[in-house]
Write an enzyme that holds these catalytic residues in place. Structure first.
Site, PDB file in Angstrom:
ATOM      1  N   GLU A 240      -0.121  -0.447   5.805  1.00  0.00           N
ATOM      2  CA  GLU A 240       0.899   0.138   6.688  1.00  0.00           C
ATOM      3  C   GLU A 240       0.790   1.651   6.746  1.00  0.00           C
ATOM      4  O   GLU A 240       0.911   2.262   7.813  1.00  0.00           O
ATOM      5  CB  GLU A 240       2.293  -0.276   6.217  1.00  0.00           C
ATOM      6  CG  GLU A 240       3.414   0.041   7.210  1.00  0.00           C
ATOM      7  CD  GLU A 240       3.956   1.450   7.109  1.00  0.00           C
ATOM      8  OE1 GLU A 240       4.575   1.935   8.072  1.00  0.00           O
ATOM      9  OE2 GLU A 240       3.764   2.099   6.048  1.00  0.00           O
TER      10      GLU A 240
ATOM     11  N   ASP B   8       0.843  -1.191   0.000  1.00  0.00           N
ATOM     12  CA  ASP B   8       0.000   0.000   0.000  1.00  0.00           C
ATOM     13  C   ASP B   8       0.880   1.243   0.000  1.00  0.00           C
ATOM     14  O   ASP B   8       2.057   1.192   0.388  1.00  0.00           O
ATOM     15  CB  ASP B   8      -0.944   0.002   1.201  1.00  0.00           C
ATOM     16  CG  ASP B   8      -0.232   0.278   2.524  1.00  0.00           C
ATOM     17  OD1 ASP B   8       0.685  -0.485   2.850  1.00  0.00           O
ATOM     18  OD2 ASP B   8      -0.580   1.259   3.208  1.00  0.00           O
TER      19      ASP B   8
END
Length: 451
Positions: free
Chosen positions: A156, A92
């Site tokens: 994250e 991500d």
């Protein structure tokens, strides 16, 4: 780089690495599904899963984590009796911010002046590619000498803790002798660095209410309490005159012992405008690695364009507080919330809501894995000695893994050196760093297996 089979293999794989990174960067995998389609993140997760399967990984799975995102897991068995190493990265990315400010499209990997530009190129899709390169180089030169687990996180950057909670619920899944977190970076290009400390963080949403509704500033301004002005006062109270963070009850005088960050180099790396001073006191390393730091991430208030002559009834802000190792993030959150409540003027109503938290981290640098990494870095970076540095950012998973596996050794390396400009516009990765760190990781796995 001195010639050796691993280095030669990695060098030969760099064109493929560029193609793969371009494919991965093309996914708009921002784990904020109010702004970006969930399908983009799911597509990136499937890409990572397919890449692991192609390398012979077993038990490859898309893990549905409690925050509604997916992490990718795979296991590559090594020789019988070998040690187990967990390799971590995240797929991500941060939002691209102002896409118009990018020199090239943020989700289109573009080569320019020797660097590859694109959101996630360094943080941390490049980390996924780094792990793949290291494993491919070992497979081409006798095989991977350890059992390898790979975990690629899907949220994250959001700090929502999905993988941490999943790991706590399935503690056997990520268990390993050593964990290599591929989400840090060298102190500068060409200087091999292992990150040994991470600041923790907390995110708090603040709301101030003073009126039942907005009022005409000509008719009521001067006596009516202005919620936006009250919020500004509160936010200003979080900094001293020199810009140092001042949260009541939170120490801010710690010192950093180790590699130092020269002020002129920091000004250059941070792109500070001429004539603008740095904030805080102490060394730069003290300020960014060893002390708390508050940042106002956003304010909800009327934009300048279209603003009306009104006294504002309500205003909101999102506040980030980074906390150094040795400070409990939960306690820091309480202090921040108490400070905000105590410093809200005029009796205005204030509420705070914590929306994210991660603990600080400090590694044990005396472990055998660190010597194995130092020897590996010497191969990848001839003539350079591996340095220990801190990092101002947070990787909440580190503390979760340290708590779950207290005997595991944790090392942090990666591609996020200052020129990478992670989280900013025009993020990029140095292909030379990608190549050298892939060699270092491969050599580390070999050294560690023999230790």
């Amino acid at each position: 780089m001195s010639s050796n089979p691993v280095a030669e293999t990695v060098a030969s794989l760099m064109p493929r690495a560029k193609e793969e990174l371009a494919e991965l960067v093309a996914f708009k995998s921002v784990a904020d599904f109010d702004q970006f389609p969930r399908s983009e993140s799911e597509g990136a997760a499937r890409w990572v899963a397919d890449a692991l399967r192609a390398e012979g990984f077993e038990d490859v799975a898309l893990l549905d984590t409690p925050d509604g995102t997916q992490s990718v897991y795979g296991y590559l068995p090594g020789p019988e009796g070998a040690k187990t190493v967990l390799l971590y990265a995240h797929y991500d990315v941060q939002p691209p911010l102002d896409e118009a400010a990018w020199t090239s499209p943020p989700f289109e990997l573009t080569e320019r002046e020797g660097r590859w530009y694109g959101r996630g190129a360094a943080d941390c899709k490049g980390g996924v590619i780094m792990h793949l390169l290291a494993l491919r180089a070992l497979k081409a030169d006798g095989g991977v000498p350890v059992h390898v687990k790979v975990i690629a996180e899907g949220s994250e950057e959001m700090g929502t803790g999905g993988l941490e909670r999943y790991a706590e619920e399935h503690p056997e899944l990520l268990e390993a002798d050593t964990i290599v977190i591929g989400d840090a970076g060298n102190f500068r290009v060409g200087l091999p660095t292992v990150t040994t400390t991470l600041r923790g963080m907390t995110l708090v949403r603040v709301r101030v209410d003073a009126l039942e509704g907005n009022l005409h500033s000509g008719q009521f301004g001067g006596a009516a309490p202005d919620a936006l002005a009250a919020l500004i006062r509160v936010l200003d109270s979080l900094r001293a005159q020199d810009g140092s963070t001042t949260v009541d009850g939170l120490a801010s005088d710690e010192r950093w012992e180790g590699l130092q960050y020269e002020e002129e180099q920091f000004r250059k790396d941070a792109k500070v405008l001429d004539g603008v001073g740095l904030i805080g006191d102490g060394t730069v390393a003290d300020r960014i690695w060893a002390r708390p730091a508050v940042t106002v991430l956003g304010i909800d208030c009327p934009p300048v364009v279209g603003a009306t002559p009104s006294v504002q009834a309500s205003a909101r802000a999102l506040v980030s507080l980074r906390v150094p190792p040795g400070v409990d993030a939960a306690e820091a959150t309480k202090l921040l919330q108490a400070h905000i409540e105590a410093h809200t003027p005029w009796g205005a109503r204030v509420s705070t809501e914590q929306i994210g938290q991660g603990q600080a981290f400090r590694a044990d640098t005396s472990s055998p894995a660190y010597q194995a990494m130092a020897d590996a870095m010497a191969v990848a970076y001839p003539g350079e000695e591996m340095q220990y540095a801190g990092q101002g950012g947070s990787i909440p998973l580190c503390n979760t893994l340290a708590a779950l596996y207290p005997r595991a050794e944790i090392l942090l390396i990666g591609l996020s050196e200052p020129e990478a400009q992670i989280h900013a516009v025009n993020e990029s990765v140095s292909p030379e760093e990608l190549e050298r760190l892939s060699v270092a990781e491969a050599q580390f796995l070999r050294n560690y297996a023999a230790s």
